[in-house]
Every structure is written in structure tokens, then in C-alpha cells.
Design a protein around this motif. Structure first.
Motif, PDB file in Angstrom:
ATOM      1  N   PRO A   1       2.359  -5.083  -1.328  1.00 19.07           N
ATOM      2  CA  PRO A   1       2.845  -3.793  -1.845  1.00 19.07           C
ATOM      3  C   PRO A   1       1.727  -3.045  -2.578  1.00 19.07           C
ATOM      4  O   PRO A   1       0.835  -3.671  -3.145  1.00 19.07           O
ATOM      5  CB  PRO A   1       3.958  -4.205  -2.821  1.00 19.07           C
ATOM      6  CG  PRO A   1       3.645  -5.608  -3.200  1.00 19.07           C
ATOM      7  CD  PRO A   1       2.912  -6.237  -2.057  1.00 19.07           C
ATOM      8  N   PHE A   2       1.773  -1.711  -2.523  1.00 15.55           N
ATOM      9  CA  PHE A   2       0.733  -0.923  -3.206  1.00 15.55           C
ATOM     10  C   PHE A   2       0.802  -1.164  -4.715  1.00 15.55           C
ATOM     11  O   PHE A   2       1.880  -1.377  -5.263  1.00 15.55           O
ATOM     12  CB  PHE A   2       0.926   0.581  -2.981  1.00 15.55           C
ATOM     13  CG  PHE A   2       1.201   0.963  -1.558  1.00 15.55           C
ATOM     14  CD1 PHE A   2       0.416   0.474  -0.532  1.00 15.55           C
ATOM     15  CD2 PHE A   2       2.246   1.815  -1.241  1.00 15.55           C
ATOM     16  CE1 PHE A   2       0.662   0.821   0.788  1.00 15.55           C
ATOM     17  CE2 PHE A   2       2.511   2.173   0.070  1.00 15.55           C
ATOM     18  CZ  PHE A   2       1.713   1.667   1.086  1.00 15.55           C
ATOM     19  N   GLN A   3      -0.353  -1.070  -5.365  1.00 12.27           N
ATOM     20  CA  GLN A   3      -0.412  -1.179  -6.829  1.00 12.27           C
ATOM     21  C   GLN A   3      -0.885   0.165  -7.374  1.00 12.27           C
ATOM     22  O   GLN A   3      -1.810   0.755  -6.817  1.00 12.27           O
ATOM     23  CB  GLN A   3      -1.457  -2.229  -7.254  1.00 12.27           C
ATOM     24  CG  GLN A   3      -1.238  -3.609  -6.691  1.00 12.27           C
ATOM     25  CD  GLN A   3       0.001  -4.283  -7.270  1.00 12.27           C
ATOM     26  OE1 GLN A   3       0.440  -3.961  -8.361  1.00 12.27           O
ATOM     27  NE2 GLN A   3       0.576  -5.196  -6.516  1.00 12.27           N
TER      28      GLN A   3
ATOM     29  N   ASP B   1      -6.416   5.109 -12.181  1.00 10.54           N
ATOM     30  CA  ASP B   1      -6.774   6.435 -11.654  1.00 10.54           C
ATOM     31  C   ASP B   1      -5.531   7.229 -11.225  1.00 10.54           C
ATOM     32  O   ASP B   1      -5.635   8.357 -10.756  1.00 10.54           O
ATOM     33  CB  ASP B   1      -7.763   6.296 -10.481  1.00 10.54           C
ATOM     34  CG  ASP B   1      -7.173   5.553  -9.282  1.00 10.54           C
ATOM     35  OD1 ASP B   1      -5.968   5.194  -9.321  1.00 10.54           O
ATOM     36  OD2 ASP B   1      -7.908   5.329  -8.308  1.00 10.54           O
ATOM     37  N   GLY B   2      -4.332   6.619 -11.348  1.00 16.55           N
ATOM     38  CA  GLY B   2      -3.101   7.336 -10.992  1.00 16.55           C
ATOM     39  C   GLY B   2      -2.776   7.265  -9.511  1.00 16.55           C
ATOM     40  O   GLY B   2      -1.762   7.808  -9.068  1.00 16.55           O
ATOM     41  N   ASN B   3      -3.634   6.597  -8.719  1.00 20.77           N
ATOM     42  CA  ASN B   3      -3.397   6.495  -7.280  1.00 20.77           C
ATOM     43  C   ASN B   3      -2.843   5.118  -6.922  1.00 20.77           C
ATOM     44  O   ASN B   3      -3.006   4.154  -7.675  1.00 20.77           O
ATOM     45  CB  ASN B   3      -4.709   6.718  -6.517  1.00 20.77           C
ATOM     46  CG  ASN B   3      -5.276   8.097  -6.776  1.00 20.77           C
ATOM     47  OD1 ASN B   3      -4.541   9.093  -6.757  1.00 20.77           O
ATOM     48  ND2 ASN B   3      -6.566   8.170  -7.043  1.00 20.77           N
ATOM     49  N   PHE B   4      -2.210   5.062  -5.746  1.00 22.43           N
ATOM     50  CA  PHE B   4      -1.727   3.772  -5.239  1.00 22.43           C
ATOM     51  C   PHE B   4      -2.820   3.128  -4.393  1.00 22.43           C
ATOM     52  O   PHE B   4      -3.518   3.816  -3.639  1.00 22.43           O
ATOM     53  CB  PHE B   4      -0.457   3.979  -4.400  1.00 22.43           C
ATOM     54  CG  PHE B   4       0.727   4.328  -5.246  1.00 22.43           C
ATOM     55  CD1 PHE B   4       1.462   3.329  -5.861  1.00 22.43           C
ATOM     56  CD2 PHE B   4       1.097   5.658  -5.451  1.00 22.43           C
ATOM     57  CE1 PHE B   4       2.548   3.637  -6.671  1.00 22.43           C
ATOM     58  CE2 PHE B   4       2.178   5.974  -6.257  1.00 22.43           C
ATOM     59  CZ  PHE B   4       2.902   4.957  -6.871  1.00 22.43           C
ATOM     60  N   HIS B   5      -2.962   1.817  -4.565  1.00 23.77           N
ATOM     61  CA  HIS B   5      -4.033   1.096  -3.855  1.00 23.77           C
ATOM     62  C   HIS B   5      -3.473  -0.108  -3.100  1.00 23.77           C
ATOM     63  O   HIS B   5      -2.501  -0.729  -3.549  1.00 23.77           O
ATOM     64  CB  HIS B   5      -5.060   0.558  -4.860  1.00 23.77           C
ATOM     65  CG  HIS B   5      -5.875   1.636  -5.515  1.00 23.77           C
ATOM     66  ND1 HIS B   5      -7.219   1.812  -5.283  1.00 23.77           N
ATOM     67  CD2 HIS B   5      -5.515   2.609  -6.398  1.00 23.77           C
ATOM     68  CE1 HIS B   5      -7.665   2.840  -6.001  1.00 23.77           C
ATOM     69  NE2 HIS B   5      -6.653   3.340  -6.689  1.00 23.77           N
ATOM     70  N   PHE B   6      -4.100  -0.430  -1.966  1.00 24.56           N
ATOM     71  CA  PHE B   6      -3.920  -1.752  -1.377  1.00 24.56           C
ATOM     72  C   PHE B   6      -5.309  -2.228  -0.965  1.00 24.56           C
ATOM     73  O   PHE B   6      -6.204  -1.414  -0.711  1.00 24.56           O
ATOM     74  CB  PHE B   6      -2.934  -1.753  -0.198  1.00 24.56           C
ATOM     75  CG  PHE B   6      -3.389  -0.998   1.035  1.00 24.56           C
ATOM     76  CD1 PHE B   6      -3.199   0.375   1.141  1.00 24.56           C
ATOM     77  CD2 PHE B   6      -3.999  -1.657   2.094  1.00 24.56           C
ATOM     78  CE1 PHE B   6      -3.600   1.077   2.282  1.00 24.56           C
ATOM     79  CE2 PHE B   6      -4.399  -0.971   3.240  1.00 24.56           C
ATOM     80  CZ  PHE B   6      -4.203   0.406   3.331  1.00 24.56           C
ATOM     81  N   GLY B   7      -5.502  -3.542  -0.929  1.00 23.59           N
ATOM     82  CA  GLY B   7      -6.855  -4.004  -0.629  1.00 23.59           C
ATOM     83  C   GLY B   7      -6.891  -5.442  -0.176  1.00 23.59           C
ATOM     84  O   GLY B   7      -6.050  -6.259  -0.572  1.00 23.59           O
ATOM     85  N   PHE B   8      -7.843  -5.729   0.695  1.00 21.97           N
ATOM     86  CA  PHE B   8      -8.132  -7.082   1.182  1.00 21.97           C
ATOM     87  C   PHE B   8      -9.459  -7.028   1.930  1.00 21.97           C
ATOM     88  O   PHE B   8     -10.065  -5.952   2.053  1.00 21.97           O
ATOM     89  CB  PHE B   8      -6.973  -7.631   2.019  1.00 21.97           C
ATOM     90  CG  PHE B   8      -6.178  -6.618   2.830  1.00 21.97           C
ATOM     91  CD1 PHE B   8      -6.758  -5.962   3.907  1.00 21.97           C
ATOM     92  CD2 PHE B   8      -4.854  -6.334   2.530  1.00 21.97           C
ATOM     93  CE1 PHE B   8      -6.030  -5.055   4.664  1.00 21.97           C
ATOM     94  CE2 PHE B   8      -4.116  -5.409   3.287  1.00 21.97           C
ATOM     95  CZ  PHE B   8      -4.713  -4.776   4.351  1.00 21.97           C
TER      96      PHE B   8
ATOM     97  N   THR C   1      -2.704   8.184   6.416  1.00 22.03           N
ATOM     98  CA  THR C   1      -1.338   8.387   6.948  1.00 22.03           C
ATOM     99  C   THR C   1      -0.310   8.135   5.849  1.00 22.03           C
ATOM    100  O   THR C   1       0.651   8.894   5.681  1.00 22.03           O
ATOM    101  CB  THR C   1      -1.087   7.418   8.134  1.00 22.03           C
ATOM    102  OG1 THR C   1      -2.079   7.671   9.119  1.00 22.03           O
ATOM    103  CG2 THR C   1       0.297   7.582   8.726  1.00 22.03           C
ATOM    104  N   MET C   2      -0.511   7.060   5.073  1.00 26.05           N
ATOM    105  CA  MET C   2       0.437   6.735   3.994  1.00 26.05           C
ATOM    106  C   MET C   2       0.464   7.863   2.960  1.00 26.05           C
ATOM    107  O   MET C   2       1.539   8.265   2.487  1.00 26.05           O
ATOM    108  CB  MET C   2       0.018   5.425   3.313  1.00 26.05           C
ATOM    109  CG  MET C   2       0.189   4.212   4.210  1.00 26.05           C
ATOM    110  SD  MET C   2      -0.764   2.821   3.555  1.00 26.05           S
ATOM    111  CE  MET C   2      -0.349   1.540   4.724  1.00 26.05           C
TER     112      MET C   2
ATOM    113  N   GLU D   1       1.614  11.105  -1.991  1.00 23.70           N
ATOM    114  CA  GLU D   1       0.916  10.445  -3.128  1.00 23.70           C
ATOM    115  C   GLU D   1      -0.373   9.878  -2.549  1.00 23.70           C
ATOM    116  O   GLU D   1      -0.352   9.375  -1.423  1.00 23.70           O
ATOM    117  CB  GLU D   1       1.728   9.232  -3.627  1.00 23.70           C
ATOM    118  CG  GLU D   1       3.062   9.543  -4.220  1.00 23.70           C
ATOM    119  CD  GLU D   1       2.981   9.734  -5.717  1.00 23.70           C
ATOM    120  OE1 GLU D   1       1.853   9.734  -6.269  1.00 23.70           O
ATOM    121  OE2 GLU D   1       4.048   9.904  -6.319  1.00 23.70           O
ATOM    122  N   LYS D   2      -1.445   9.903  -3.323  1.00 26.43           N
ATOM    123  CA  LYS D   2      -2.693   9.378  -2.776  1.00 26.43           C
ATOM    124  C   LYS D   2      -2.618   7.848  -2.681  1.00 26.43           C
ATOM    125  O   LYS D   2      -2.352   7.160  -3.661  1.00 26.43           O
ATOM    126  CB  LYS D   2      -3.854   9.798  -3.673  1.00 26.43           C
ATOM    127  CG  LYS D   2      -5.202   9.412  -3.122  1.00 26.43           C
ATOM    128  CD  LYS D   2      -5.993  10.648  -2.682  1.00 26.43           C
ATOM    129  CE  LYS D   2      -7.328  10.278  -2.038  1.00 26.43           C
ATOM    130  NZ  LYS D   2      -7.368  10.520  -0.619  1.00 26.43           N
TER     131      LYS D   2
END
Ligand code: NAP
Length: 306
Positions: free
Chosen positions: A161-163, A167-174, A223-224, A230-231
Motif C-alpha cells: 500500500p502507498f505510504q 513531502d505530502g505525496n504518496f509513495h511506493f517503492g522496491f 497513471t495512479m 494525488e501525486k
């Protein structure tokens, strides 16, 4: 004429559920579903949709033999994330039961050996075990099709799930980096399997990749962002850092993405074949729009932090 019977394993779950419902919708085969718990909500939904339920366990070979009695086909899936290394013996039980039951078409949800892809450098048991099971099934001469399903879109609701960051933005990472990540909606998998069962003669002896999207994670993030307004940002997290996160499976997932980053540049051919088998597969944008309400956790986080 009586319909030929297909036993669907994992039918109360994502892959098997998609397969069972697609087969029931097509109506060309009778559908028998294996579950450890016939009383569960998902099992009862399958029964109401027209499936026969059979109680059984991949740990129990005899229960699989009973479940496969009189079956023409079997869809097989094993669940590493519940059983970890036990997946190997459970998969062997499944393959042995298929062999002993003289099943005419076995479709097994497998994956390539990431250990072999990385020349022995990276160990990714949930892929390597499935590859070993695929080899075992081939060694017995079973009439089978092996399907290699890509990363589910649904993983953004479960595993990743995004965190929301400072910075106020949603992140995902791997550790996938800029290499394309092949993806698909697990719910779109079923019609592909139904089609392969229907045209068995064309697919027995083949490996079929199941892919609906094949773009970079930064492109998916764009796309998201468009869909959610939302960024959303993809962060490349190097393998060593991801592996050190310490949650169960962190190292395994780190190795999986690292192997894909280095050794699987793209799956265009698999994607083309998948769309032929299921022209209604959703791209990420369509799937996100249809499932937007399931991402309500994004709003909740905003409220908490506001
Ligand atoms: P899921 O939604 O968690 O469902 C698991 C299913 O397995 C349930 O139907 C459960 O049935 C059945 N099951 C578990 N243990 C069993 C046992 N001992 N005997 C009989 N049935 C058993 O799982 P899924 O996502 O469909 O499939 C999981 C597999 O997909 C994993 O091995 C994973 O490596 C693979 N995969 C995942 C992805 C991804 O992106 N997430 C991509 C490719 C492959 P009952 O509880 O009703 O008995």
C-alpha cells in the motif's frame, strides 16, 4: 452429454476464485472446488454460483485423490505465503495426485526459477519452488499447461500500500528500478484459464505468461496520480536496503525485484498472447478506476494527519 469436471484448487482465493467463477460463467465444464473449509463465506459463494464443493488439503494426498475422482482437468495453485517451504511438498502431493488420477489437462500456476535466471546468485523460494514443481510435473509426462502470472494490481492493496511521506505525496517503492514490471489483475486471470481448458489441444505442453501491463513503475505512478488526483511517486529502493527492512519475506521480495530488474527486461510477447486469451483484461488505469473505493486508506491517512 454430461459436462466434463474440472477441479479448481485455491478456489476460495484470488487465482482459483477467478478461475472457478470464469468456468462457472462459461458453463462449458462442471466445476468442483477444493477447500479446507466448506463453510467459509467464499466457499459458500462458490456453491451458490453452481460449484460442487469438496473438502481437502494439499497436505493430504488421499483427500486430493478423492477430490480428483472422475475429473477431466485440474487447475492447481499452491500458496507459498501461507506455508513457505512446505509449498514444495504440497505441490508434489498435487502433482502426484494429478498423475495418479490420469488427469487429461492440468493447468498449474507456476513461475520461472529466479535462481536459474540469476545464474544461482539470488534465491527467491516462492518462484524457485514453483519452478521445481513445474519440472517435476514435466518429468512425469503430465498433460499440462504452466501459467506464469505477473504481479497482481491487487498487491497495491495488500503487500505494497502507498505510504504518505513528509513531502505530502504518496509513495511506493522496491528494488525494481527503471525496468518494466509486468502486472495483471488477478480477477482477469480466470477467463484466460477457462480459454486454455477449452482449447486444451493447443496449450498442452506449453508455458503461458499472463501479463496485462508492462511498463516502468514511474509510468505506473503517473497513471495512479492521474486516477487519484494525488501525486503518487515510485521510489527505487536498492536490494540491500529493502532486504534489511526485516518484515517476513523482505529478503525474498528484495531478491525477486532485483532479479526482475537485472534479468527480465520486458514481457511484450506474453502480454500479446494474454490479450488474445482474454481481450477484456483491464489495464492499470481501468482497474484503478473500477476499484478506487478500495484505496480509501489514502483519504483516511490524510484525515489522521490533517
Ligand atoms: P490466496 O488468495 O491467498 O488464496 C489461497 C488459496 O489457497 C485459498 O483458496 C486456500 O483455500 C488455498 N489453500 C491454502 N493452503 C491450502 C492447503 N493446505 N490445502 C488446500 N488449499 C489451500 O492466494 P492466491 O493469490 O490465489 O495464490 C497464492 C500464490 O500466488 C502464491 O504461491 C504466490 O507465490 C502466487 N503468485 C502471486 C502473485 C502476486 O502478485 N501476488 C503473482 C504470481 C504468483 P482454503 O483456505 O479455502 O482451504
Amino acid at each position: 452429454m454430461e459436462k466434463r469436471i474440472i477441479l479448481v484448487t485455491g478456489a476460495t482465493g484470488a487465482q482459483g476464485g477467478s478461475v472457478a467463477h470464469a468456468l462457472l460463467k462459461d458453463g462449458k465444464f462442471a466445476v468442483r472446488c477444493l477447500t479446507r473449509d466448506i463453510a467459509s463465506q467464499n466457499a459458500q459463494n462458490l456453491r451458490r454460483a453452481g460449484a460442487e464443493l469438496v473438502q481437502g488439503d494439499l497436505d493430504d494426498l488421499d483427500s486430493l485423490l478423492v477430490a480428483m475422482h472422475n475429473c477431466y482437468g485440474v487447475f492447481g495453485v499452491t500458496n507459498f505465503w501461507e506455508h513457505f517451504d512446505k509449498e514444495l511438498q504440497q505441490g508434489r502431493n498435487l502433482v502426484d495426485a494429478v498423475h495418479e488420477s490420469n488427469i487429461q489437462h492440468f493447468i498449474f500456476s507456476s513461475l520461472p526459477s529466479y535462481n536459474k535466471l540469476s545464474n544461482g546468485e539470488l534465491s527467491v523460494p516462492h518462484c524457485d519452488i514453483k519452478a521445481e514443481l513445474e519440472d517435476y510435473s514435466k518429468s512425469l509426462g503430465i498433460k499440462a499447461t504452466y501459467v506464469h502470472i505477473a504481479f497482481y494490481y491487487e498487491n497495491f492493496l495488500t503487500f505494497f500500500p502507498f505510504q504518505k511521506n513528509e513531502d505530502g505525496n504518496f509513495h511506493f517503492g522496491f528494488p525494481q528500478g527503471d525496468t518494466k514490471l509486468s502486472m495483471v489483475a488477478a480477477e482477469d486471470f480466470g477467463p484466460i484459464i477457462a480459454n486454455i481448458f477449452e482449447h486444451g489441444e493447443q496449450y498442452i505442453g506449453r508455458v503461458v505468461g499472463v501479463v496485462a501491463e508492462d511498463r516502468s513503475c514511474s509510468e505506473y505512478a503517473e497513471t495512479m496520480s492521474e486516477v487519484f488526483g494525488e501525486k503518487v511517486i515510485y521510489d527505487y529502493i536498492p536490494r540491500e536496503i529493502y532486504a534489511s527492512f526485516g518484515f517476513p519475506g523482505a529478503e525474498e521480495l528484495a531478491n525477486m525485484f532485483e532479479c526482475q530488474r537485472l534479468y527480465i527486461p520486458g514481457r511484450q510477447r506474453d502480454m500479446e498472447e494474454s490479450y488474445k486469451l482474454n481481450p477484456k483484461m483491464q489495464n492499470l488505469e481501468t482497474w484503478l478506476k473500477r476499484n478506487k473505493e478500495k484505496f480509501s486508506f489514502m483519504e483516511e491517512r490524510e484525515t489522521v494527519e490533517a
